[in-house]
Scaffold this active site. Sequence first.
Site, PDB file in Angstrom:
ATOM      1  N   ASP A   1      49.904  40.939  29.034  1.00  0.00           N
ATOM      2  CA  ASP A   1      48.931  42.100  29.647  1.00  0.00           C
ATOM      3  C   ASP A   1      48.262  41.918  30.633  1.00  0.00           C
ATOM      4  O   ASP A   1      47.770  40.668  31.187  1.00  0.00           O
ATOM      5  CB  ASP A   1      47.873  42.072  28.537  1.00  0.00           C
ATOM      6  CG  ASP A   1      47.008  41.208  28.221  1.00  0.00           C
ATOM      7  OD1 ASP A   1      47.540  40.011  28.031  1.00  0.00           O
ATOM      8  OD2 ASP A   1      45.726  41.205  27.542  1.00  0.00           O
TER       9      ASP A   1
ATOM     10  N   GLU B   1      44.718  39.237  26.092  1.00  0.00           N
ATOM     11  CA  GLU B   1      44.334  38.152  26.468  1.00  0.00           C
ATOM     12  C   GLU B   1      42.775  38.979  27.646  1.00  0.00           C
ATOM     13  O   GLU B   1      41.882  38.688  27.557  1.00  0.00           O
ATOM     14  CB  GLU B   1      44.783  37.048  27.586  1.00  0.00           C
ATOM     15  CG  GLU B   1      43.982  36.077  28.007  1.00  0.00           C
ATOM     16  CD  GLU B   1      43.075  36.173  29.230  1.00  0.00           C
ATOM     17  OE1 GLU B   1      42.494  35.134  29.706  1.00  0.00           O
ATOM     18  OE2 GLU B   1      43.501  37.229  29.840  1.00  0.00           O
TER      19      GLU B   1
END
Length: 376
Positions: free
Chosen positions: A68, A133
Amino acid sequence: MSSVIDLTRDLIRRRSVTPEDAGCLPLIADRLSAVGFRIEHLRFGDVDNLWATHGAGGTVLAFLGHTDVVPTGPEENWTSPPFEPAERNGLLYGRGAADMKGSVAAMVVALERFVVSHPDHPGTVGLLLTSDEEGVALHGVREVVDHFTKIGQRIDACVVGEPSARERLGDLIRVGRRGSLSGTLTVHGVQGHVAYPDKAKNPIHSFAPALAALAAERWDEGNADFPPTSFQVSNINAGTGANNVIPGELVALINFRFSTASTADDLRERAEAILRAHDVAFSIDWHLSGHPFLATPGGRLREVVVGVCRDLCGIDPEQSTGGGTSDGRFIAPMGAEVIELGPVNATIHKVDECVSVADLERLPDLYEAICQRMLG
């Protein structure tokens, strides 16, 4: 063009703004499966996670990363579209180029090379990836570790691919991180007219002396591995928008970045004691993002990573515990030795994020060398 650049480009094209994965993990799973990795897709909540392993038993060496990325901001401010990789002057541009699709691609390429050249290697090598994250990080590595604990899956050593370098690859590695303790502080007052302060209680006035005391407090002196604990206020909000109304409450966002010289419980207690000492009427919601962790000097992984940087980059890396937090904070409590090694971090989260093509082409060599020295 090298395979690591090709894969990085392919990953950048996928608009995986946290917590979306946008197909990055299936792409990587297919590549690793083709060279004999066992693939486990772990989905918790709305988050995709991938655990790919090769070998069995022995030392478990894991590489850790995330697919991400943070939002781009106004795309018109980018020199080239953020999800269309572009090379200019030896740099590869695109959202996630440095943080951390470049490192993820380098890990994949390194692992492919390692298991092909060492099909019967001792121990276990793994790749753990998440799409959570950059966001709240509730259903990513945090929950994967809970799952691992339940099933008895251990990790002995972990290399995190977060961008760690300052000016060139290998000049700095993270051997630990500070803990992060945040609080949402509400100071309670009594709303009223500014012309009648005797009929109200201004929470801004109540908080001001306590804030000065909190900011002046020396929380600890740090130690040989960590700087002193820091306290910061990141936001204060109060008022109705009218200049003739005393607000009824104030909300402040506070954060401690703390070393192993302090504990989260001690910081909570001391902060609340200061507020009480200044007669502040308050309530506070605390959130512990992670405890500090440190790879002990003399640890095998730490020595291996330092040696790899010296031998392959020609530099004695600075061994730092600075910076923010990483998903390593969830792995370290498993008893794992955690080291962070990745590309230059100068442009992460910025417009025109980029990574050196030359550094990115060398990064798989470093990760593969770590595998060889730990498990070869």
